[in-house]
Design an enzyme around this catalytic site. Structure first.
Site, short mmCIF file in Angstrom:
data_model
loop_
_atom_site.label_atom_id
_atom_site.label_comp_id
_atom_site.label_asym_id
_atom_site.label_seq_id
_atom_site.Cartn_x
_atom_site.Cartn_y
_atom_site.Cartn_z
N ASN A 1 74.69 94.61 52.99
CA ASN A 1 74.01 94.87 54.26
C ASN A 1 73.85 96.35 54.58
O ASN A 1 72.96 96.74 55.33
CB ASN A 1 74.72 94.15 55.42
CG ASN A 1 74.38 92.68 55.39
OD1 ASN A 1 73.34 92.29 54.87
ND2 ASN A 1 75.27 91.85 55.91
N SER B 1 78.99 89.94 59.00
CA SER B 1 78.09 90.74 58.18
C SER B 1 78.48 92.21 58.18
O SER B 1 77.99 92.97 57.36
CB SER B 1 76.67 90.64 58.73
OG SER B 1 76.26 89.32 58.81
N GLU C 1 80.65 88.20 48.96
CA GLU C 1 81.44 89.43 49.07
C GLU C 1 82.79 89.04 49.66
O GLU C 1 82.84 88.45 50.74
CB GLU C 1 80.77 90.44 50.01
CG GLU C 1 79.55 91.14 49.44
CD GLU C 1 78.93 92.15 50.43
OE1 GLU C 1 78.37 93.16 49.96
OE2 GLU C 1 78.99 91.93 51.65
N HIS D 1 82.07 86.60 52.76
CA HIS D 1 80.70 86.83 53.21
C HIS D 1 79.69 86.14 52.31
O HIS D 1 79.40 86.62 51.22
CB HIS D 1 80.45 88.35 53.28
CG HIS D 1 79.15 88.72 53.90
ND1 HIS D 1 78.48 89.88 53.62
CD2 HIS D 1 78.38 88.06 54.80
CE1 HIS D 1 77.36 89.92 54.33
NE2 HIS D 1 77.27 88.83 55.04
#
Ligand SMILES: NC(=O)c1ccc[n+]([C@@H]2O[C@H](COP(=O)([O-])OP(=O)(O)OC[C@H]3O[C@@H](n4cnc5c(N)ncnc54)[C@H](O)[C@@H]3O)[C@@H](O)[C@H]2O)c1
Length: 280
Positions: free
Chosen positions: A188, A117, A150, A138
Site C-alpha cells: 500500500n 492496511s 503480508e 494483510h
C-alpha cells in the site's frame, strides 16, 4: 487452528471468511448489524456459485462450505476461536475497542490478527494484555483471488505467533511475505499513492478516467487501471491510508488529493456504494 473468527463482514471480511471456509476451517463471521452479516454471507454464496459455474468448484461443495460459516453479531461467539482476523473499518480507535474486547473474550492462546492496511500493529496490540499474540495478517482484495498475504510483526509480536500465521497462510494456499511494521507496509505504500496520483491527474483534467486507466493498463501492463482499482479497494479506504501515510511521515508527497476527499464526503466510495470514478 480449526476455528477462526472474522470481524467485519464487508468487502474484506466476507472474502477472508470465504477463504477459510473453502479450506475447511470453521468460521464465525461477526458484524455490528445482522443485516451486514447477511449481506456478507450472500456475497460469499454468490462468489461460490460463480466459481462453480466456471468449473473452479464442485457444485456439491457449496453447501458444506456455507455451513462452516456462522454469522453473528454477538462478540462472545469468538470465545472458542483459535485465531481472530479483524477486518472492520480502518480506524485505530475502533480497532483498539475491538481488540480490547477480544482480549477479554478469547482464550489465552488465541492469536489476534488485524487485516489493517496501514495502521500500527504495536499500537493495536496495546489494547490487549497479549501483545506477543497480536499480528498483522494483510489479505488483498479480492481475498479469495489474490495470492499474497503480508504478515506484519509489531515490535512485540513473538516469533511463535509469526510462525503460526505463516504456516496457516501457506495452508490457505497463499504466499506470505514477512514485513516489519511500517506505515502502509509494502504494497500500500507503493499502490495507494499511485491511485492518489491518478485521482490528481483526473482532477486536473489531464485525461478522462477511462483514458487514465487505459494508459496504465496498456502502458504499464497493469491488469486493472488505478482509478478502477481505487473504486474496487474503496475510496474511503484509499483516503484513510493516504491520511495515515501523511500523518506518519509528515511528507507532502503523501498528501491526499482533494478530489478523493470530496468523493468520500459525498459518499462516492467506489464499487461498494455504486459510484466512484466510475458508475456501477
Ligand atoms: N478494501 C480493500 O481493498 C482492503 C484490502 C486490504 C485490507 N483492507 C482493510 O480491511 C479492513 C476492512 O476494510 P473493508 O474494505 O472490508 O471495509 P468495509 O467498509 O467494506 O467493511 C467493514 C465492515 O466492518 C464492520 N464493522 C465496523 N465496526 C465493527 C465492529 N466494531 N465490529 C464488527 N464489525 C464492524 C462494518 O459494519 C462493515 O461491514 C480495513 O482495515 C481496511 O483497511 C481493505
Amino acid at each position: 487452528m480449526k476455528k477462526i473468527c472474522v470481524i467485519g463482514a464487508g468487502t474484506m471480511g466476507a472474502g477472508i471468511a470465504q477463504v477459510f471456509a473453502v479450506n475447511g476451517y470453521m468460521v464465525v463471521l461477526r458484524d455490528i448489524e445482522q443485516e451486514f452479516v447477511n449481506k456478507g454471507i450472500s456475497i460469499i454464496s454468490k462468489n461460490l456459485s460463480r466459481m462453480a459455474s466456471k468449473g473452479k468448484l464442485e457444485e456439491v461443495m457449496i453447501q458444506p462450505i456455507l455451513s462452516r460459516i456462522i454469522g453473528t453479531t454477538d462478540p462472545a461467539d469468538a470465545q472458542d476461536c483459535d485465531l481472530v482476523v479483524e477486518a472492520a473499518v480502518e480506524n485505530m480507535k475502533i480497532k483498539k475497542q475491538i481488540f480490547s474486547e477480544l482480549d477479554n473474550i478469547c482464550k489465552p492462546s488465541t492469536i489476534l490478527a488485524t487485516n489493517t492496511s496501514s495502521l500500527s500493529i504495536a499500537e493495536v496490540a496495546t489494547a490487549t494484555k497479549r501483545p506477543d499474540k497480536v499480528i498483522g495478517m494483510h489479505f488483498f482484495n479480492p481475498a479469495p483471488v489474490m495470492a499474497l498475504i503480508e504478515i506484519i510483526k509489531g515490535v512485540a509480536t513473538s516469533d511463535e505467533t509469526f510462525d503460526a500465521v505463516k504456516a496457516l497462510s501457506l495452508d490457505l494456499g497463499k504466499q506470505p511475505v514477512q514485513v516489519d511494521e511500517a506505515p502502509g507496509f509494502v504494497v500500500n505504500r507503493i499502490l495507494i499513492p499511485m491511485i492518489n496520483e491518478a485521482a490528481a491527474i483526473y482532477a486536473e483534467g489531464v485525461a478522462s478516467a477511462q483514458d487514465i486507466d487505459t494508459a496504465m493498463k496498456l502502458g504499464a501492463n497493469h491488469p486493472i487501471g488505478p482509478l478502477a482499482l481505487g473504486d474496487l479497494v474503496g475510496l474511503d479506504v484509499c483516503l484513510a491510508i493516504m491520511d495515515v501515510l501523511y500523518e506518519e511521515f509528515k511528507d507532502s508527497k503523501y498528501r491526499a488529493t482533494p478530489l478523493l476527499r470530496k468523493y468520500v464526503r459525498a459518499g462516492w466510495l467506489g464499487r461498494k456504494s455504486g459510484k466512484g470514478f466510475f458508475d456501477y
